[in-house]
Each structure stands twice: as C-alpha cells, then as structure tokens.
Scaffold this motif. Structure first.
Motif, PDB file in Angstrom:
ATOM      1  N   SER A   1       0.851  -1.183   0.000  1.00 30.90           N
ATOM      2  CA  SER A   1       0.000   0.000   0.000  1.00 30.90           C
ATOM      3  C   SER A   1       0.892   1.240   0.000  1.00 30.90           C
ATOM      4  N   ASP A   2       0.586   2.188  -0.881  1.00 25.84           N
ATOM      5  CA  ASP A   2       1.414   3.390  -0.998  1.00 25.84           C
ATOM      6  C   ASP A   2       0.913   4.541  -0.146  1.00 25.84           C
ATOM      7  N   ASP A   3      -0.091   4.322   0.688  1.00 27.30           N
ATOM      8  CA  ASP A   3      -0.642   5.396   1.517  1.00 27.30           C
ATOM      9  C   ASP A   3       0.395   5.915   2.503  1.00 27.30           C
ATOM     10  N   GLY A   4       0.691   7.190   2.428  1.00 28.44           N
ATOM     11  CA  GLY A   4       1.611   7.841   3.360  1.00 28.44           C
ATOM     12  C   GLY A   4       3.061   7.430   3.192  1.00 28.44           C
ATOM     13  N   VAL A   5       3.410   6.858   2.054  1.00 23.73           N
ATOM     14  CA  VAL A   5       4.778   6.382   1.824  1.00 23.73           C
ATOM     15  C   VAL A   5       5.413   7.205   0.719  1.00 23.73           C
ATOM     16  N   GLN A   6       6.646   7.656   0.975  1.00 23.04           N
ATOM     17  CA  GLN A   6       7.422   8.322  -0.071  1.00 23.04           C
ATOM     18  C   GLN A   6       8.569   7.385  -0.420  1.00 23.04           C
ATOM     19  N   TRP A   7       8.458   6.745  -1.587  1.00 29.10           N
ATOM     20  CA  TRP A   7       9.449   5.756  -1.984  1.00 29.10           C
ATOM     21  C   TRP A   7      10.784   6.418  -2.279  1.00 29.10           C
ATOM     22  N   VAL A   8      11.848   5.844  -1.753  1.00 30.28           N
ATOM     23  CA  VAL A   8      13.210   6.287  -2.035  1.00 30.28           C
ATOM     24  C   VAL A   8      13.791   5.415  -3.149  1.00 30.28           C
ATOM     25  N   ARG A   9      13.524   4.133  -3.082  1.00 32.51           N
ATOM     26  CA  ARG A   9      13.954   3.196  -4.116  1.00 32.51           C
ATOM     27  C   ARG A   9      12.948   2.059  -4.135  1.00 32.51           C
ATOM     28  N   ARG A  10      12.546   1.651  -5.314  1.00 39.34           N
ATOM     29  CA  ARG A  10      11.569   0.574  -5.458  1.00 39.34           C
ATOM     30  C   ARG A  10      12.064  -0.356  -6.559  1.00 39.34           C
ATOM     31  N   GLU A  11      12.722  -1.470  -6.158  1.00 36.35           N
ATOM     32  CA  GLU A  11      13.334  -2.387  -7.113  1.00 36.35           C
ATOM     33  C   GLU A  11      12.646  -3.741  -7.172  1.00 36.35           C
ATOM     34  N   ARG A  12      11.894  -4.103  -6.153  1.00 36.46           N
ATOM     35  CA  ARG A  12      11.251  -5.412  -6.145  1.00 36.46           C
ATOM     36  C   ARG A  12      10.046  -5.396  -7.068  1.00 36.46           C
ATOM     37  N   PRO A  13      10.059  -6.252  -8.075  1.00 38.04           N
ATOM     38  CA  PRO A  13       8.962  -6.246  -9.035  1.00 38.04           C
ATOM     39  C   PRO A  13       7.651  -6.727  -8.418  1.00 38.04           C
ATOM     40  N   THR A  14       6.562  -6.152  -8.889  1.00 42.76           N
ATOM     41  CA  THR A  14       5.234  -6.575  -8.475  1.00 42.76           C
ATOM     42  C   THR A  14       4.450  -6.932  -9.729  1.00 42.76           C
ATOM     43  N   GLY A  15       3.346  -7.593  -9.524  1.00 37.52           N
ATOM     44  CA  GLY A  15       2.503  -7.967 -10.651  1.00 37.52           C
ATOM     45  C   GLY A  15       2.516  -9.456 -10.870  1.00 37.52           C
ATOM     46  N   THR A  16       2.241  -9.856 -12.104  1.00 41.09           N
ATOM     47  CA  THR A  16       2.141 -11.261 -12.459  1.00 41.09           C
ATOM     48  C   THR A  16       3.459 -11.767 -13.017  1.00 41.09           C
ATOM     49  N   PHE A  17       3.866 -12.925 -12.542  1.00 43.95           N
ATOM     50  CA  PHE A  17       5.075 -13.587 -13.026  1.00 43.95           C
ATOM     51  C   PHE A  17       4.643 -14.890 -13.669  1.00 43.95           C
ATOM     52  N   GLU A  18       5.241 -15.214 -14.794  1.00 42.31           N
ATOM     53  CA  GLU A  18       4.881 -16.452 -15.471  1.00 42.31           C
ATOM     54  C   GLU A  18       6.094 -17.054 -16.138  1.00 42.31           C
ATOM     55  N   ARG A  19       6.186 -18.369 -16.053  1.00 40.02           N
ATOM     56  CA  ARG A  19       7.283 -19.084 -16.708  1.00 40.02           C
ATOM     57  C   ARG A  19       6.700 -20.312 -17.374  1.00 40.02           C
ATOM     58  N   ARG A  20       7.023 -20.527 -18.643  1.00 41.45           N
ATOM     59  CA  ARG A  20       6.567 -21.705 -19.383  1.00 41.45           C
ATOM     60  C   ARG A  20       7.780 -22.527 -19.778  1.00 41.45           C
ATOM     61  N   ILE A  21       7.667 -23.828 -19.545  1.00 35.78           N
ATOM     62  CA  ILE A  21       8.772 -24.727 -19.828  1.00 35.78           C
ATOM     63  C   ILE A  21       8.232 -25.893 -20.641  1.00 35.78           C
ATOM     64  N   ALA A  22       8.810 -26.118 -21.810  1.00 38.10           N
ATOM     65  CA  ALA A  22       8.420 -27.261 -22.637  1.00 38.10           C
ATOM     66  C   ALA A  22       9.071 -28.511 -22.060  1.00 38.10           C
ATOM     67  N   LEU A  23       8.246 -29.506 -21.766  1.00 36.08           N
ATOM     68  CA  LEU A  23       8.737 -30.753 -21.196  1.00 36.08           C
ATOM     69  C   LEU A  23       8.881 -31.799 -22.301  1.00 36.08           C
ATOM     70  N   GLY A  24       9.931 -32.564 -22.211  1.00 37.01           N
ATOM     71  CA  GLY A  24      10.156 -33.610 -23.195  1.00 37.01           C
ATOM     72  C   GLY A  24       9.357 -34.863 -22.888  1.00 37.01           C
ATOM     73  N   ASP A  25       9.465 -35.832 -23.765  1.00 37.16           N
ATOM     74  CA  ASP A  25       8.814 -37.119 -23.550  1.00 37.16           C
ATOM     75  C   ASP A  25       9.566 -37.878 -22.462  1.00 37.16           C
ATOM     76  N   GLY A  26       8.935 -38.912 -21.950  1.00 35.10           N
ATOM     77  CA  GLY A  26       9.608 -39.763 -20.980  1.00 35.10           C
ATOM     78  C   GLY A  26       9.451 -39.314 -19.541  1.00 35.10           C
ATOM     79  N   LEU A  27       8.546 -38.376 -19.276  1.00 33.25           N
ATOM     80  CA  LEU A  27       8.296 -37.921 -17.911  1.00 33.25           C
ATOM     81  C   LEU A  27       6.921 -38.397 -17.462  1.00 33.25           C
ATOM     82  N   ASN A  28       6.794 -38.664 -16.175  1.00 34.70           N
ATOM     83  CA  ASN A  28       5.516 -39.080 -15.615  1.00 34.70           C
ATOM     84  C   ASN A  28       4.800 -37.835 -15.101  1.00 34.70           C
ATOM     85  N   LEU A  29       4.036 -37.182 -15.977  1.00 42.36           N
ATOM     86  CA  LEU A  29       3.403 -35.908 -15.652  1.00 42.36           C
ATOM     87  C   LEU A  29       2.277 -36.054 -14.631  1.00 42.36           C
ATOM     88  N   ASP A  30       1.769 -37.266 -14.431  1.00 34.59           N
ATOM     89  CA  ASP A  30       0.714 -37.491 -13.436  1.00 34.59           C
ATOM     90  C   ASP A  30       1.261 -37.548 -12.013  1.00 34.59           C
TER      91      ASP A  30
END
Length: 156
Positions: A77-106
């Motif tokens: 929450s930015d209420d009453g805050v004066q940011w000096v430095r803001r480096e930590r990302p916010t929002g949605t993060f997503e990573r997609r990884i293609a998996l090969g054959d031979g894995l037990n995905l279940d």
C-alpha cells in the motif's frame, strides 16, 4: 544522500516496457522468474525463486507437455509512503517450460519452503535405464557379473 533518479535504470525500465526485455519492474506485465533445474536419479527437480509471493497465488499447470508456473506479488500500500527506491517487481510472473517425452506428468509433486517453489518431476518407468538379459540360442542366460568386463553364463 540517496540518489532517487538513476537514468540508466530508467532507460532499462522503458526499454523493457517497449521491447518486452530489460528490467521492467512496474505495472502488471508478465515477468520471468529465476529457476534451477537438475536431474537426480529417476527424477528432475525444479527450484523457482518466488520470494515475497503469497503461496496461495501460485498456480502450476500442465497442458500438452508445457509446464506453466504463474504467481503474483502484490504491491505494498502506498498510503503515506514516499518511496526512495523501489526495485522489487510486483505484478504477475509467469514461466513456461516445454517438457520432453519420458516424464511421468501425473506424478509431479510441488512443495513450498522459504519462498522457493520446488517441483519434482519423475521419469516414466519406460524411460528409466534398465539391464536387459540376453538369452543364448542354447537357452542359457547371459548376465554381467559386477566387476567383470565380460558377461558370465548362468543357467535359466
């Protein structure tokens, strides 16, 4: 004195927003998350750093051999805050990884500890290495004796 404006960081931020690269750290753009993957015995292990992310916001999905990890880090929450430095990302993060054959995905297992998501992906039984016995035409089986470079003959 703390420097509150860094022209190089600002350039990286703008380049990230325009080209989808760089270090865009504001807004709700999808961002990559660092991960390590290694094989240990009969399974692969994936460690994904998600410090400061609520574990309840993390989703792990598989669709057609593609593993998707999605998480969200909410802004303070930015209420009453004066940011000096803001480096930590916010929002949605997503990573997609293609998996090969031979894995037990279940049988994929997911755990969470200290802001690190760990996925354990086992190999399918058909993909695990195994020794195949050789049967000679006279009906005797050949099996390798440990420490011996040549197979030993045994009766079946």
């Amino acid at each position: 004195m703390v420097l509150t404006f860094d022209p190089f960081r600002e350039f990286d931020r703008i380049a990230g927003q325009v080209f989808g690269t760089g270090t865009a750290i504001t807004g709700t753009a999808t961002q990559a998350m660092p991960l390590d993957v290694y094989r240990s015995g009969g399974h692969y292990v994936l460690h994904c750093d998600l410090a400061g992310v609520d574990p309840g916001s993390v989703q792990v999905d598989i669709d057609r051999q593609v593993l998707t990890i999605r998480a969200e880090r909410s802004a303070r929450s930015d209420d009453g805050v004066q940011w000096v430095r803001r480096e930590r990302p916010t929002g949605t993060f997503e990573r997609r990884i293609a998996l090969g054959d031979g894995l037990n995905l279940d049988k994929i297992a997911a755990t969470w500890q200290d802001g690190v998501l760990t996925l354990t992906i086992p190999l399918a039984e058909a993909s695990k290495p195994r020794r195949i016995a050789i049967t000679a035409t006279d009906g005797r089986r050949h099996e390798a004796v440990q420490g011996s470079p040549t197979p030993a003959l045994t009766k079946s």
